[in-house]
Design a protein around this motif. Structure first.
Motif, PDB file in Angstrom:
ATOM      1  N   CYS A 206      18.486  12.593  94.807  1.00  0.00           N
ATOM      2  CA  CYS A 206      17.762  12.840  93.551  1.00  0.00           C
ATOM      3  C   CYS A 206      17.167  14.241  93.517  1.00  0.00           C
ATOM      4  CB  CYS A 206      16.664  11.796  93.359  1.00  0.00           C
ATOM      5  SG  CYS A 206      17.281  10.163  92.963  1.00  0.00           S
TER       6      CYS A 206
ATOM      7  N   VAL B 249      19.962  16.780  92.982  1.00  0.00           N
ATOM      8  CA  VAL B 249      20.466  16.734  91.597  1.00  0.00           C
ATOM      9  C   VAL B 249      19.474  17.400  90.652  1.00  0.00           C
ATOM     10  CG1 VAL B 249      20.987  15.170  89.684  1.00  0.00           C
ATOM     11  CG2 VAL B 249      21.974  14.759  91.928  1.00  0.00           C
ATOM     12  N   ILE B 250      18.197  17.139  90.824  1.00  0.00           N
ATOM     13  CA  ILE B 250      17.179  17.759  89.967  1.00  0.00           C
ATOM     14  C   ILE B 250      17.197  19.274  90.120  1.00  0.00           C
ATOM     15  CG2 ILE B 250      14.683  18.028  89.657  1.00  0.00           C
ATOM     16  CD1 ILE B 250      14.475  14.990  90.242  1.00  0.00           C
TER      17      ILE B 250
ATOM     18  N   THR C   7      19.706  21.114  91.042  1.00  0.00           N
ATOM     19  CA  THR C   7      20.954  21.598  90.445  1.00  0.00           C
ATOM     20  C   THR C   7      20.859  21.628  88.920  1.00  0.00           C
ATOM     21  OG1 THR C   7      22.159  20.674  92.312  1.00  0.00           O
ATOM     22  CG2 THR C   7      23.446  21.246  90.368  1.00  0.00           C
ATOM     23  N   ILE C   8      20.265  20.628  88.331  1.00  0.00           N
ATOM     24  CA  ILE C   8      20.086  20.599  86.872  1.00  0.00           C
ATOM     25  C   ILE C   8      19.202  21.758  86.426  1.00  0.00           C
ATOM     26  CG2 ILE C   8      19.008  19.297  84.985  1.00  0.00           C
ATOM     27  CD1 ILE C   8      20.022  16.744  86.404  1.00  0.00           C
TER      28      ILE C   8
ATOM     29  N   TYR D 256      21.261  24.910  86.610  1.00  0.00           N
ATOM     30  CA  TYR D 256      22.246  24.933  85.534  1.00  0.00           C
ATOM     31  C   TYR D 256      21.592  25.231  84.184  1.00  0.00           C
ATOM     32  CZ  TYR D 256      26.183  23.507  82.624  1.00  0.00           C
ATOM     33  OH  TYR D 256      27.200  23.486  81.704  1.00  0.00           O
ATOM     34  N   GLY D 257      20.385  24.738  83.982  1.00  0.00           N
ATOM     35  CA  GLY D 257      19.679  24.952  82.717  1.00  0.00           C
ATOM     36  C   GLY D 257      19.231  26.386  82.499  1.00  0.00           C
TER      37      GLY D 257
END
Length: 84
Positions: free
Chosen positions: A24, A27-28, A30-31, A34-35
């Motif tokens: 988790c 992933v956070i 990475t998000i 990406y943002g």
């Protein structure tokens, strides 16, 4: 004194929780990276934080897993009376 099977089940559940938290967190991060990909300076800062956060999470993951393995080994010795 606890049953060895209960101890092993508890360790397995804790390891799954640790791995889930690691996934988790990765992933956070990475998000977030990406943002911010379209803002150049913010993207660089975010990528540096992503690498630092990933390394910190990975170190914590392996330290916690190692601690659980040691605790399980101690409990195994106590319950089964092994002299390893």
């Amino acid at each position: 004194m606890s049953n060895y099977r209960d101890i092993q089940s508890a360790v397995r559940v804790e390891k799954l929780r640790i791995w889930f938290a690691w996934i988790c967190g990765t992933v956070i991060l990475t998000i977030l990276a990406y943002g911010t990909r379209n803002v150049s300076i913010l993207n660089v800062i975010t990528q540096v934080l992503l690498v630092a956060g990933f390394l910190a999470l990975t170190v914590a993951l392996f330290r916690m897993t190692g601690a659980l393995n040691r605790r399980a080994l101690e409990a195994r010795r106590e319950v089964l009376g092994d002299d390893l």
